[in-house]
Structure formats: structure tokens, C-alpha cells
Scaffold this active site. Structure first.
Site, PDB file in Angstrom:
ATOM      1  N   GLU A  43       0.857  -1.188   0.000  1.00 41.35           N
ATOM      2  CA  GLU A  43       0.000   0.000   0.000  1.00 41.35           C
ATOM      3  C   GLU A  43       0.893   1.238   0.000  1.00 41.35           C
ATOM      4  O   GLU A  43       1.545   1.541   0.998  1.00 41.35           O
ATOM      5  CB  GLU A  43      -0.904   0.010   1.239  1.00 41.35           C
ATOM      6  CG  GLU A  43      -1.731   1.280   1.396  1.00 41.35           C
ATOM      7  CD  GLU A  43      -2.324   1.426   2.778  1.00 41.35           C
ATOM      8  OE1 GLU A  43      -2.538   2.573   3.221  1.00 41.35           O
ATOM      9  OE2 GLU A  43      -2.574   0.396   3.434  1.00 41.35           O
ATOM     10  N   THR A  72      -3.986   6.339   2.116  1.00 46.21           N
ATOM     11  CA  THR A  72      -4.259   7.733   2.478  1.00 46.21           C
ATOM     12  C   THR A  72      -5.013   8.438   1.360  1.00 46.21           C
ATOM     13  O   THR A  72      -4.724   9.584   1.012  1.00 46.21           O
ATOM     14  CB  THR A  72      -2.952   8.497   2.835  1.00 46.21           C
ATOM     15  OG1 THR A  72      -2.081   7.640   3.566  1.00 46.21           O
ATOM     16  CG2 THR A  72      -3.262   9.708   3.710  1.00 46.21           C
ATOM     17  N   LYS A 132     -10.803  -1.277   7.507  1.00 44.17           N
ATOM     18  CA  LYS A 132      -9.497  -0.969   8.097  1.00 44.17           C
ATOM     19  C   LYS A 132      -9.728  -0.360   9.476  1.00 44.17           C
ATOM     20  O   LYS A 132     -10.278   0.735   9.594  1.00 44.17           O
ATOM     21  CB  LYS A 132      -8.748   0.016   7.199  1.00 44.17           C
ATOM     22  CG  LYS A 132      -7.476   0.580   7.810  1.00 44.17           C
ATOM     23  CD  LYS A 132      -6.868   1.627   6.885  1.00 44.17           C
ATOM     24  CE  LYS A 132      -5.730   2.361   7.549  1.00 44.17           C
ATOM     25  NZ  LYS A 132      -5.132   3.389   6.666  1.00 44.17           N
TER      26      LYS A 132
END
Length: 214
Positions: A43, A72, A132
Site C-alpha cells: 500500500e 491515504t 481498516k
């Protein structure tokens, strides 16, 4: 469907390397070290300068042998840019409805950051397959076990607060995978890229051991 292949690959791997770096070159270097250590899901966060280029570089080098996500991601515009650059999944620190819609449109998994049961339900209703838990350090591994009482169907991946010392506990309490950031790069400044490779191997091994011991 590719979306579910991506989800399966992430869950099978069990470890997502969260890449934060000072520049794109360092991000690619650290990503390669994580991959050498056995991590198959990367990621790359949009806090890295030139994130889209990093995703393109890794995609060209590793192709379908690696799941390359964008992290993000705060809005749908950034998500679309990441997908067009080759990202196979999108990760956010929070939940954004427009990003969820866009990812559904492109059949791309969206991992939304959630901390409460209400947020998790909202995300799941919008099509989020893996929630998440962020920051995981806010509640700890016991929180997953508590959440799975009323929501046994939720797939939770903690990020933030996962270390070599507690990763087995996270898995044992019900985490389907874990996201690892700064703990992967511990020792990098002092000992170089080999430290990242060793940390990656250690996390992969401990997740495997935890799963085999359940």
C-alpha cells in the site's frame, strides 16, 4: 472477478505493507525489500511525493504477482487517479461515500478506515469488503473480538499499533489481515534495506504461525 481475486490475495497473504517515504525512489526501494521478504500486498500512501508514479513503477515491474494499493486516499478524484495508475485496491484513513461509489464502479476493493461499529456498518452497506481498523492502537486486539459479537460477518484489518510483539494476538482475536507501517522500516536508517527484508519476513512468519495455531 478481479476484485475478489484481489481480496483473496490480500487475505491469503495476511500482511499489507504500508509504504511511507520521503520520496518516490525510496518508496520503490522499500517496497522491493518488503516483497523480497515475502509480502505480496503493498500500500503506497499518497503522503509520498509522486505516489502515482511509484504505483506505475511497481505495476510495471511486478505485474499481477503483486497487489498494489493506494493508501491515504481522501477523495474519489485521488482514488480514480490511483486506479488509472494501476492500483488494484484503495485504502483510506476514514470512510468516504463518493470513493466507495467510484471503487464499486471500477470493481476495485475499497478498505475504509473505521473505528466504531456505526462507521463499520455504514462502510459495509456501501460495499466495503474489508474494514481498516484505524488507528488500531486506540483500542487494541480485544476490540475486534468484541465487535465480532454483534458483527460476525465483518472483515477487519487493523493498521496502526500492530507490531511483531502483538501481531499474533491481532490474528487470534479475529483480524483477517494486518497493515504494517513504521515497524517494517525499523532499523532501516541504521542497517539499510536488509533490515526491512528481515522485518517483512518476521511479520509474514508470525501471521502464518498464528493462523496455523488457531
Amino acid at each position: 472477478m478481479k476484485k475478489y481475486e484481489t481480496i483473496k490475495n490480500i487475505l491469503d497473504s495476511g500482511v499489507v505493507a504500508v509504504i511511507r517515504a520521503e520520496n518516490g525512489e525510496e518508496a520503490v526501494k522499500v517496497s522491493r525489500a518488503c516483497i523480497e521478504g515475502g509480502i505480496r500486498s503493498i500500500e503506497v500512501t499518497y503522503t509520498v511525493p509522486g505516489t502515482s508514479k511509484v504505483i506505475e513503477t511497481l505495476k510495471a515491474e511486478f505485474g499481477d504477482t503483486l497487489e498494489i494499493g493506494a493508501g491515504t486516499v481522501l477523495d474519489s478524484e485521488t482514488a480514480r487517479n490511483a486506479i488509472l495508475s494501476g492500483a488494484t485496491y484503495i485504502v483510506s484513513p476514514g470512510f468516504d461515500e463518493n470513493t466507495a461509489k467510484l471503487c464499486n464502479r471500477y470493481c476495485i476493493p475499497y478498505m475504509a478506515g473505521c473505528l466504531t461499529i456505526t462507521e463499520m456498518i455504514t462502510a459495509m452497506e456501501a460495499g466495503v469488503d474489508i474494514v481498516k481498523l484505524f488507528p488500531g492502537s486506540a483500542f487494541g486486539a480485544d476490540f475486534i473480538k468484541a465487535v465480532k459479537g454483534p458483527l460476525p460477518q465483518v472483515n477487519i484489518m487493523p493498521t496502526g499499533g500492530v507490531s511483531l510483539d502483538n501481531v499474533k494476538d491481532w490474528i487470534n482475536k479475529g483480524a483477517v489481515a494486518v497493515g504494517i507501517g513504521s515497524d517494517l522500516t525499523k532499523g532501516y536508517k541504521e542497517n539499510g534495506i536488509s533490515a526491512v527484508v528481515e522485518n517483512a519476513k518476521a511479520f509474514v512468519d508470525r501471521v502464518k504461525e498464528a493462523r496455523e495455531g488457531r
